[in-house]
Enzyme design. Structure first.
Site, PDB file in Angstrom:
ATOM      1  N   SER A  91       0.835  -1.200   0.000  1.00 57.07           N
ATOM      2  CA  SER A  91       0.000   0.000   0.000  1.00 57.07           C
ATOM      3  C   SER A  91       0.877   1.261   0.000  1.00 57.07           C
ATOM      4  O   SER A  91       1.655   1.461  -0.914  1.00 57.07           O
ATOM      5  CB  SER A  91      -0.966  -0.035   1.184  1.00 57.07           C
ATOM      6  OG  SER A  91      -1.896   1.025   1.124  1.00 57.07           O
ATOM      7  N   HIS A 194      -8.342   1.191  -0.832  1.00 56.18           N
ATOM      8  CA  HIS A 194      -8.235   0.228  -1.933  1.00 56.18           C
ATOM      9  C   HIS A 194      -9.598  -0.343  -2.327  1.00 56.18           C
ATOM     10  O   HIS A 194      -9.714  -1.512  -2.679  1.00 56.18           O
ATOM     11  CB  HIS A 194      -7.246  -0.885  -1.573  1.00 56.18           C
ATOM     12  CG  HIS A 194      -5.911  -0.370  -1.157  1.00 56.18           C
ATOM     13  ND1 HIS A 194      -5.074   0.286  -2.024  1.00 56.18           N
ATOM     14  CD2 HIS A 194      -5.296  -0.354   0.061  1.00 56.18           C
ATOM     15  CE1 HIS A 194      -3.988   0.670  -1.365  1.00 56.18           C
ATOM     16  NE2 HIS A 194      -4.105   0.301  -0.106  1.00 56.18           N
TER      17      HIS A 194
END
Length: 427
Positions: A91, A194
């Site tokens: 991430s 996400h």
């Protein structure tokens, strides 16, 4: 083969930067990056409480800064070319990895992470959303249950860990009726990252990224999207922009590390999460969760044992990775692509997932055969695409790692070649 990895949001803890500030120059670094990131990294990394650093706009620059500080302390500079073979991040950790791979300088990344953190925080504020880790259970059943509740598998981390994300109401219903044999653990994050809930952040990030002059990676740089090795800086920026609203496939990054033959992993601070996953997914790989400056000696020793040895590279050549640009070398003049550091062998990799087809009807070109740059060595055939396989340099085929008709994934090594040297070209 050494990989350096950077963790994602949720790994931070109150005061975790305090011991690093005892190192010379770290306070000055963090003060300069604080100006670029728009927040006081020193205070947030030392005296702020858990609620303060849970804020997305704070957590993201804090995590990137921590990883860069530790990498520079370990290796004397931010770019890891010459010390490590591969880098990847989970991430927000992908931005840390981008600096380590030489795609963007730290100053540009800190400005980018400010936009990313603020935009994702703004998107998260639109409606109450969150994330819950699902530990164990049958993967198919877990994914089916996530879908049934309208959630997104925002992180597929491997080792029986999937993170579900969505609205708080959806997560509550999911918790009330969890998948069989699975444990649920709500995460200390401020939104459903996400997922489609972050769509608004994509536009803000794209606008900022458009003006950044990204270089091609100087080491293997894996992408969260599919675990593939990113070949160009432009492609990396596109992936970074889209990443905020699409799932993180860390399981595929781990699979790529296994395929590429990674033998050691150093996780940058705040470390522990990614080495924990690697311990279960990559048995036999040496692991170091770099949490404190006291471990810097261990990090350097692991790099000396498993990373590219620079002195040995000068004498004997060092293994390289085809498809990753090494032009220009790194800050101290080490040029992995120059003839004075010519690799003993290089890998030819698949440009996309599909089926390998040899150029000759009787199979791949035989090992020992000399091929010229641009030679037709076959193609990767996918449902809607066909990509040729050809080296960017002349040399001899050492061995094929796949056979005609084999399925391959994007970034998978398919052949090993011995590049032609300048001496051979003048003969």
């Amino acid at each position: 083969m050494l990989a350096i990895v950077a963790p994602g949001q949720g790994a931070q803890a109150p005061g975790f930067l305090s011991p690093w500030l005892e190192l010379p120059g770290v306070a000055d670094r963090l003060a300069a990056w604080s100006e670029l990131a728009g927040c006081d990294l020193i205070r947030y990394g030392t005296t702020a409480d858990a609620d303060e650093i849970r804020d997305t706009a704070i957590a993201q620059p804090l995590l990137v800064a921590a990883g860069l500080v530790a990498a520079e302390a370990a290796f004397g500079r931010l770019a890891v070319s010459g010390y490590a073979d591969l880098t990847a991040g989970h991430s927000i950790g992908e931005l840390t990895a981008g600096v380590l791979a030489g795609v963007l300088p730290a100053a540009d990344i800190m400005q980018l992470v400010q936009v990313r953190g603020n935009a994702m925080a703004a998107a998260a504020a639109i409606s109450p959303t969150g994330m819950t880790a699902v530990l164990g259970g049958d993967e198919a059943e877990v994914l089916a249950a996530i879908d049934e509740h309208g959630l997104t598998p925002a992180n597929v981390n491997g080792a029986g860990q999937i993170v579900a994300a969505g609205t708080m109401d959806q997560l509550a219903a999911f918790a009330a009726n969890p998948p069989g044999r699975a444990r649920l653990r709500p995460l200390q994050v401020a939104g459903a990252f996400h997922t489609r809930h972050m769509t608004l952040a994509v536009d803000a990030l794209r606008s900022t990224a458009a003006g950044l002059p990204a270089a091609d990676p100087a080491v293997v740089l894996l992408s969260n999207a599919d675990g593939a090795a990113v070949k160009t800086g432009a492609d990396w920026l596109t992936r970074i922009v889209n990443q905020v609203s699409t799932p993180v496939r860390w399981d595929k990054c781990l699979a790529s590390m296994s395929q590429l033959g990674v033998t050691a992993i150093i996780e940058l601070p705040p470390a522990g999460t990614l080495t924990g996953l690697a311990r279960r997914m990559l048995p036999g790989v040496a692991l170091l969760a770099l949490k404190l400056p006291d471990q810097l000696t261990d990090a350097r020793a692991l790099a000396a044992e498993h990373g590219p040895d620079r002195d040995a590279a000068d004498r004997d050549g060092a293994a390289g990775w085809d498809g990753v640009s090494h032009e220009g070398g790194d800050a101290d003049g080490y040029h992995p692509g120059a003839d004075s550091h010519a690799p003993e062998w290089r890998l030819l990799v698949a440009p996309l997932a599909g089926t390998f087809r040899a150029s000759l009807g009787d199979g791949p070109t035989a090992p020992g055969t000399y091929v010229t740059a641009g030679a037709d060595l076959g193609l990767i055939e996918a449902r809607s695409d066909r990509r040729p396989i050809s080296p960017e340099y002349s040399g001899a085929i050492i061995e094929w790692l796949v056979e005609d008709g084999d399925p391959v994934s994007a970034g998978q090594p398919i052949a090993r070649l011995q590049p032609e040297t300048s001496e051979q070209r003048t003969v």
